[in-house]
Scaffold this active site. Structure first.
Site, PDB file in Angstrom:
ATOM      1  N   LYS A   1     -48.024 -65.382  45.813  1.00  0.00           N
ATOM      2  CA  LYS A   1     -47.191 -66.576  46.019  1.00  0.00           C
ATOM      3  C   LYS A   1     -46.085 -66.275  47.019  1.00  0.00           C
ATOM      4  O   LYS A   1     -45.777 -65.115  47.289  1.00  0.00           O
ATOM      5  CB  LYS A   1     -46.604 -67.014  44.673  1.00  0.00           C
ATOM      6  CG  LYS A   1     -45.691 -65.976  44.014  1.00  0.00           C
ATOM      7  CD  LYS A   1     -45.373 -66.344  42.568  1.00  0.00           C
ATOM      8  CE  LYS A   1     -44.509 -65.284  41.900  1.00  0.00           C
ATOM      9  NZ  LYS A   1     -44.332 -65.543  40.459  1.00  0.00           N
TER      10      LYS A   1
ATOM     11  N   ARG B   1     -39.958 -71.603  29.774  1.00  0.00           N
ATOM     12  CA  ARG B   1     -40.106 -72.185  31.110  1.00  0.00           C
ATOM     13  C   ARG B   1     -41.249 -73.184  30.980  1.00  0.00           C
ATOM     14  O   ARG B   1     -41.095 -74.189  30.308  1.00  0.00           O
ATOM     15  CB  ARG B   1     -40.342 -71.067  32.133  1.00  0.00           C
ATOM     16  CG  ARG B   1     -40.186 -71.496  33.568  1.00  0.00           C
ATOM     17  CD  ARG B   1     -40.180 -70.320  34.542  1.00  0.00           C
ATOM     18  NE  ARG B   1     -41.441 -69.600  34.622  1.00  0.00           N
ATOM     19  CZ  ARG B   1     -41.657 -68.558  35.422  1.00  0.00           C
ATOM     20  NH1 ARG B   1     -40.704 -68.125  36.224  1.00  0.00           N
ATOM     21  NH2 ARG B   1     -42.824 -67.950  35.436  1.00  0.00           N
TER      22      ARG B   1
ATOM     23  N   HIS C   1     -46.273 -65.737  29.575  1.00  0.00           N
ATOM     24  CA  HIS C   1     -45.457 -65.006  30.555  1.00  0.00           C
ATOM     25  C   HIS C   1     -44.237 -64.437  29.835  1.00  0.00           C
ATOM     26  O   HIS C   1     -43.618 -65.118  29.024  1.00  0.00           O
ATOM     27  CB  HIS C   1     -45.031 -65.962  31.677  1.00  0.00           C
ATOM     28  CG  HIS C   1     -44.391 -65.284  32.855  1.00  0.00           C
ATOM     29  ND1 HIS C   1     -44.993 -64.261  33.563  1.00  0.00           N
ATOM     30  CD2 HIS C   1     -43.196 -65.498  33.460  1.00  0.00           C
ATOM     31  CE1 HIS C   1     -44.187 -63.875  34.549  1.00  0.00           C
ATOM     32  NE2 HIS C   1     -43.105 -64.602  34.511  1.00  0.00           N
TER      33      HIS C   1
ATOM     34  N   ASP D   1     -27.724 -64.876  64.310  1.00  0.00           N
ATOM     35  CA  ASP D   1     -28.823 -64.192  64.994  1.00  0.00           C
ATOM     36  C   ASP D   1     -28.534 -62.737  65.338  1.00  0.00           C
ATOM     37  O   ASP D   1     -29.365 -62.075  65.948  1.00  0.00           O
ATOM     38  CB  ASP D   1     -29.160 -64.938  66.301  1.00  0.00           C
ATOM     39  CG  ASP D   1     -29.204 -66.431  66.100  1.00  0.00           C
ATOM     40  OD1 ASP D   1     -30.022 -66.867  65.278  1.00  0.00           O
ATOM     41  OD2 ASP D   1     -28.385 -67.140  66.719  1.00  0.00           O
TER      42      ASP D   1
HETATM   43  C1  LIG Z   1     -44.609 -64.357  39.773  1.00  0.00           C
HETATM   44  C2  LIG Z   1     -45.399 -64.277  38.532  1.00  0.00           C
HETATM   45  C3  LIG Z   1     -46.094 -63.105  38.197  1.00  0.00           C
HETATM   46  C4  LIG Z   1     -45.937 -61.804  38.955  1.00  0.00           C
HETATM   47  O1  LIG Z   1     -44.751 -61.167  38.543  1.00  0.00           O
HETATM   48  P1  LIG Z   1     -44.327 -59.701  39.105  1.00  0.00           P
HETATM   49  O2  LIG Z   1     -43.094 -59.390  38.336  1.00  0.00           O
HETATM   50  O3  LIG Z   1     -44.045 -59.882  40.551  1.00  0.00           O
HETATM   51  O4  LIG Z   1     -45.453 -58.783  38.843  1.00  0.00           O
HETATM   52  C5  LIG Z   1     -46.924 -63.153  37.080  1.00  0.00           C
HETATM   53  N1  LIG Z   1     -47.039 -64.280  36.336  1.00  0.00           N
HETATM   54  C6  LIG Z   1     -46.373 -65.399  36.623  1.00  0.00           C
HETATM   55  C7  LIG Z   1     -46.543 -66.613  35.762  1.00  0.00           C
HETATM   56  C8  LIG Z   1     -45.508 -65.450  37.714  1.00  0.00           C
HETATM   57  O5  LIG Z   1     -44.826 -66.564  37.985  1.00  0.00           O
END
Ligand SMILES: *Cc1c(COP(=O)(O)O)cnc(C)c1O
Length: 371
Positions: free
Chosen positions: A38, A136, A165, A312
């Protein structure tokens, strides 16, 4: 790579480092790897990083926005692509048509997708997002089994995965993460009792991939670690990971100025003696924060940024680098002559995290790749 005199400021990405980092995380976890690319792969370049990650053995690509998913599909990636977060319903059709896997957490989303797919004879691949304590996105773990049952019986949609998460996997205290892990395990257990078994079960970001062996399931979603950056000061990568990104610029003017001379906007810095000052064509529009205390490397030595960061440009003090000359390579992030400035060093200086430092390198800074 040598881009001196060719670019004002540029980023170099070592794709073999990313490939190897993915290989290490795959071996370490024994799980399938979703490479999280991302935000233009945390500033590293989504398409190039996705290629390297796949070479390193990644099975999935994870992104945050439907536009990012479509960029990868349009670039020709045939792998599974998962949008980790919200997709506006207006984009459901293009997500389904492009076989992008979607995250869902309420019945309305499932109904919309089911109707869309039944009327167009397509199938949406859905991953149920379970909120086990991040607060979240996601359905509360208390209501997850009910929604999962609903999803598993809907037509037009495939219950492809279930995930959660972690909020605090990168901390020394693992108790809050254990609690989230227990809640998620209980949901999975209840689903198994109902004989509901989505193919993909995933929970771990980079930190949890290292800290939580029980939460690896059959896939880990790893971002920061594949770039060779530490999840946090309390969750360092094991040996072997390599940072992939360097950020450089060309020293464009060197001058001696007498004592009492103001430097830059507001004359925030005033020379106290005859001083050697260098000008570097990189500024806050490139992603250097307009803060005190920045430093760069020139000829393998640290040179402080003096005065205010301009849009810049920056000015640097070269008293410790008497041989510095126009055309020299200036390192903002990376190694030079045995010295190193890491994204973590800069994060500490700016009171933020390494993630924000690399994501903050603006698109006008060209990226160059090394295999
Ligand atoms: C960004 C993200 C990850 C990756 O997290 P890292 O700490 O960069 O490994 C994994 N799961 C979700 C839902 C995320 O938003």
């Amino acid at each position: 790579m040598h881009f001196l005199n060719e670019h004002s400021s540029w980023v170099e990405i070592d794709l073999s480092a990313i490939e190897e980092n993915v290989r290490i995380i795959k071996t370490l976890t024994g799980a399938n790897v979703m490479a999280v690319v991302k935000a233009n792969a945390y500033g590293h370049g989504a398409v190039q990083v996705a290629n390297a990650a796949i070479k390193g053995g990644a099975a999935w690509l994870g992104v945050a926005r439907i536009e990012e998913a479509l960029e990868l599909r349009n670039a020709g990636f045939k792998q599974n692509i998962f949008v980790l977060g919200y997709i506006p319903p207006a984009h459901y059709k293009s997500a389904v048509d492009n076989q992008i896997s979607l995250a869902v957490w309420d019945a309305d989303q499932i109904d919309l997708l089911s109707n869309l797919c039944c009327s167009s004879n397509t199938t949406a691949r859905l991953h149920l997002n379970v909120d086990t304590g991040m607060s979240r996105l996601g359905i509360s773990n208390k209501m997850a089994v009910e929604l999962a049952s609903y999803l598993s019986e809907k037509s037009g949609v495939e219950f492809e995965g279930i995930f959660t998460h972690f909020a605090r996997a990168d901390e020394r205290d693992q108790v809050p993460t254990e609690l989230q892990e227990d809640r998620f395990l209980a949901v999975i257990d209840d689903l198994h009792k109902k004989n509901i078994r989505p193919q993909w079960v995933h929970a771990s970001n980079s930190a949890a991939s290292i800290n939580r062996p029980l939460a690896r399931f059959n896939m880990v979603r790893v971002g920061i670690s594949i770039y060779g950056l530490h999840p946090s000061p309390d969750c360092m990568l094991p040996d072997g990971f390599q940072p992939a990104l360097s950020w450089k610029a060309t020293l464009c003017q060197v001058k001696e100025i007498p004592p009492g001379t103001g430097v830059g906007y507001g004359h925030e810095y005033i020379t106290s003696k005859n001083e050697k000052i260098g000008t570097v064509p990189v500024g806050y529009a490139d992603g250097i924060r307009r803060m005190k205390g920045n430093r760069v490397l020139v000829r393998g030595r640290a040179a402080p940024v003096i005065g205010r960061v301009c849009m810049d440009q920056i000015m640097i003090q070269l008293d410790e680098v008497p041989s510095a000359n126009v055309g020299d390579e200036v390192v903002i992030i990376g190694c030079q002559g045995g010295e190193r400035i890491s994204a973590e060093n800069i994060a500490q200086r700016w009171g933020t995290i390494n993630y924000e430092v690399v994501c903050g390198i603006n698109t006008r800074v060209p990226r160059f790749y090394q295999d």
